[in-house]
Design an enzyme around this catalytic site. Structure first.
Site, PDB file in Angstrom:
ATOM      1  N   THR A  14       0.809  -1.214   0.000  1.00 41.49           N
ATOM      2  CA  THR A  14       0.000   0.000   0.000  1.00 41.49           C
ATOM      3  C   THR A  14       0.843   1.266   0.000  1.00 41.49           C
ATOM      4  O   THR A  14       2.031   1.254   0.313  1.00 41.49           O
ATOM      5  CB  THR A  14      -0.932   0.026   1.220  1.00 41.49           C
ATOM      6  OG1 THR A  14      -0.166   0.078   2.414  1.00 41.49           O
ATOM      7  CG2 THR A  14      -1.838  -1.190   1.239  1.00 41.49           C
ATOM      8  N   ASP A  15       0.173   2.364  -0.321  1.00 37.35           N
ATOM      9  CA  ASP A  15       0.805   3.680  -0.252  1.00 37.35           C
ATOM     10  C   ASP A  15       0.500   4.299   1.117  1.00 37.35           C
ATOM     11  O   ASP A  15      -0.073   3.641   1.993  1.00 37.35           O
ATOM     12  CB  ASP A  15       0.347   4.577  -1.405  1.00 37.35           C
ATOM     13  CG  ASP A  15      -1.152   4.836  -1.421  1.00 37.35           C
ATOM     14  OD1 ASP A  15      -1.821   4.611  -0.391  1.00 37.35           O
ATOM     15  OD2 ASP A  15      -1.653   5.263  -2.472  1.00 37.35           O
ATOM     16  N   ALA A  16       0.836   5.540   1.286  1.00 36.46           N
ATOM     17  CA  ALA A  16       0.657   6.217   2.574  1.00 36.46           C
ATOM     18  C   ALA A  16      -0.806   6.280   3.002  1.00 36.46           C
ATOM     19  O   ALA A  16      -1.107   6.380   4.193  1.00 36.46           O
ATOM     20  CB  ALA A  16       1.240   7.626   2.520  1.00 36.46           C
ATOM     21  N   VAL A  19      -3.943   2.411   0.488  1.00 38.95           N
ATOM     22  CA  VAL A  19      -4.505   1.913  -0.767  1.00 38.95           C
ATOM     23  C   VAL A  19      -3.398   1.178  -1.528  1.00 38.95           C
ATOM     24  O   VAL A  19      -2.242   1.605  -1.526  1.00 38.95           O
ATOM     25  CB  VAL A  19      -5.049   3.092  -1.610  1.00 38.95           C
ATOM     26  CG1 VAL A  19      -5.450   2.648  -2.995  1.00 38.95           C
ATOM     27  CG2 VAL A  19      -6.209   3.763  -0.888  1.00 38.95           C
TER      28      VAL A  19
END
Length: 134
Positions: A14-16, A19
Site C-alpha cells: 500500500t501507499d501512505a 490503498v
C-alpha cells in the site's frame, strides 16, 4: 476457464493512504499467472533449464476501477484468451468479494533464455494452453 489465486493485501503493498499502490497489481497478476501455470504442471524453472525458454511481458492494458486496501483478501482471476506461436494473451482481474477492482489484458512472449529473441512455445505447452483458452 479462470484460475483463482487468493492474495492478502499487506502493508508493503500500500501507499501512505493504505490503498494498494497501482504497480503492485502487476505483481499480483504475475503471481496469478505463475501459480496457474504451476497448477497445470508447468514449472518455469524447468522450462528455462530443459527447453531454454522463458516468458517476458510484451504488452499490457490495465484499468483501475476501485481501490484495494490494507488487509483485503483479493481473488486474482486469470485465463488464457489467445495462444500464438510464441505468445500467450491473458485476461486477469483482481476482485474483492466478486467485485472487479482492476482488470488487465497482458501479452506474454516466449523467448530464448540466452538471446531473448522470440521462440516458439514448446508443443506440449502450446497444446495444453489451446485446450484451456476461451
Amino acid at each position: 476457464m479462470y484460475s483463482t489465486l487468493p492474495i492478502r493485501v499487506y502493508y508493503e503493498d500500500t501507499d501512505a493512504g493504505g490503498v494498494v499502490f497501482y504497480a503492485n497489481y502487476l505483481k499480483f497478476f504475475e503471481r496469478g499467472r505463475t501459480e496457474w501455470l504451476r497448477q497445470l504442471g508447468v514449472n518455469q524453472t524447468d522450462l528455462a533449464a530443459k527447453e531454454n525458454r522463458i516468458f517476458v511481458v510484451k504488452g499490457l492494458d490495465i484499468r483501475y476501477r476501485k481501490p484495494a486496501r490494507l488487509d483485503d483478501l483479493l481473488s486474482i482471476r486469470s485465463k488464457v484468451t489467445r495462444v500464438g506461436k510464441a505468445s500467450i494473451d491473458f485476461h486477469q482481474v483482481a476482485e474483492l468479494n466478486g467485485e472487479p477492482l482492476c482488470e488487465s489484458s497482458i501479452q506474454i512472449c516466449c523467448v530464448d533464455a540466452q538471446s531473448l529473441r522470440p521462440a516458439a512455445l514448446p508443443n506440449p505447452l502450446k497444446t495444453l494452453l489451446n485446450q484451456l483458452q476461451d
